[in-house]
Design an enzyme around this catalytic site. Structure first.
Site, PDB file in Angstrom:
ATOM      1  N   GLY A  93       0.773  -1.234   0.000  1.00  0.00           N
ATOM      2  CA  GLY A  93       0.000   0.000   0.000  1.00  0.00           C
ATOM      3  C   GLY A  93       0.801   1.278   0.000  1.00  0.00           C
ATOM      4  N   GLN A  94       2.135   1.191  -0.134  1.00  0.00           N
ATOM      5  CA  GLN A  94       2.943   2.412  -0.148  1.00  0.00           C
ATOM      6  C   GLN A  94       2.649   3.196  -1.417  1.00  0.00           C
ATOM      7  OE1 GLN A  94       7.186   1.764   0.152  1.00  0.00           O
ATOM      8  NE2 GLN A  94       7.621   3.943   0.454  1.00  0.00           N
ATOM      9  N   HIS A 100       8.205   6.757   5.452  1.00  0.00           N
ATOM     10  CA  HIS A 100       7.423   7.495   6.431  1.00  0.00           C
ATOM     11  C   HIS A 100       6.671   6.493   7.307  1.00  0.00           C
ATOM     12  CE1 HIS A 100       4.815   6.983   2.917  1.00  0.00           C
ATOM     13  NE2 HIS A 100       3.773   7.097   3.724  1.00  0.00           N
ATOM     14  N   HIS A 102       3.547   5.956   9.993  1.00  0.00           N
ATOM     15  CA  HIS A 102       2.261   6.496  10.431  1.00  0.00           C
ATOM     16  C   HIS A 102       2.100   6.306  11.935  1.00  0.00           C
ATOM     17  CE1 HIS A 102       0.290   6.819   6.390  1.00  0.00           C
ATOM     18  NE2 HIS A 102       1.262   5.976   6.099  1.00  0.00           N
TER      19      HIS A 102
END
Length: 129
Positions: A93-94, A100, A102
């Protein structure tokens, strides 16, 4: 994984006014598309795609900022819990190919059944009993 050109990366051009907290190797911003109030991203300053390409100093810098952003959220919103997640690669899902992490604050009742937590990223796999 190869990195995309820095000039095309939204995390390489974050305006200073969006930065919540920072250190030499990472910075935190509020997510532009939050899934909950206070949803933040902790971003490496160095442009690399995968968390696994970070060095130990960069990982430590990101973890330090996770704690700082959590403390800020505790004062402001007092969440009942948190999810910490990293999407690595398109199959996970990147969508922005710059590391980064979450930090997602959670509150009682924000979903019908929170059991399984991050296991719920694959539909139907959250319940394990």
């Amino acid at each position: 994984m190869s990195a995309s050109p820095k000039n095309e990366c939204p995390f390489c051009t974050v305006p200073a006014e969006r930065v919540i907290v920072a250190n030499d190797l990472a910075f935190a911003i509020e997510d532009a598309f939050p899934v909950s109030t206070g949803h933040a991203l902790i971003v490496s300053r160095r442009h690399v795609e995968s968390f696994f390409d970070l060095n130990m100093d960069e990982i430590a810098a990101i973890v330090s900022l996770l704690h700082r952003v959590k403390a800020r959220l505790e004062e402001r919103d007092r969440p009942g819990g948190y999810n910490v997640g990293i999407n690595i690669g398109p199959d996970a899902g990147q969508t922005v190919m710059h590391v980064h992490v979450h930090l997602i604050p959670r509150h009682a009742g924000d979903v019908a059944e929170p059991k399984g937590g991050v296991r719920n990223v694959i539909q139907g796999m959250g319940p394990y009993r």
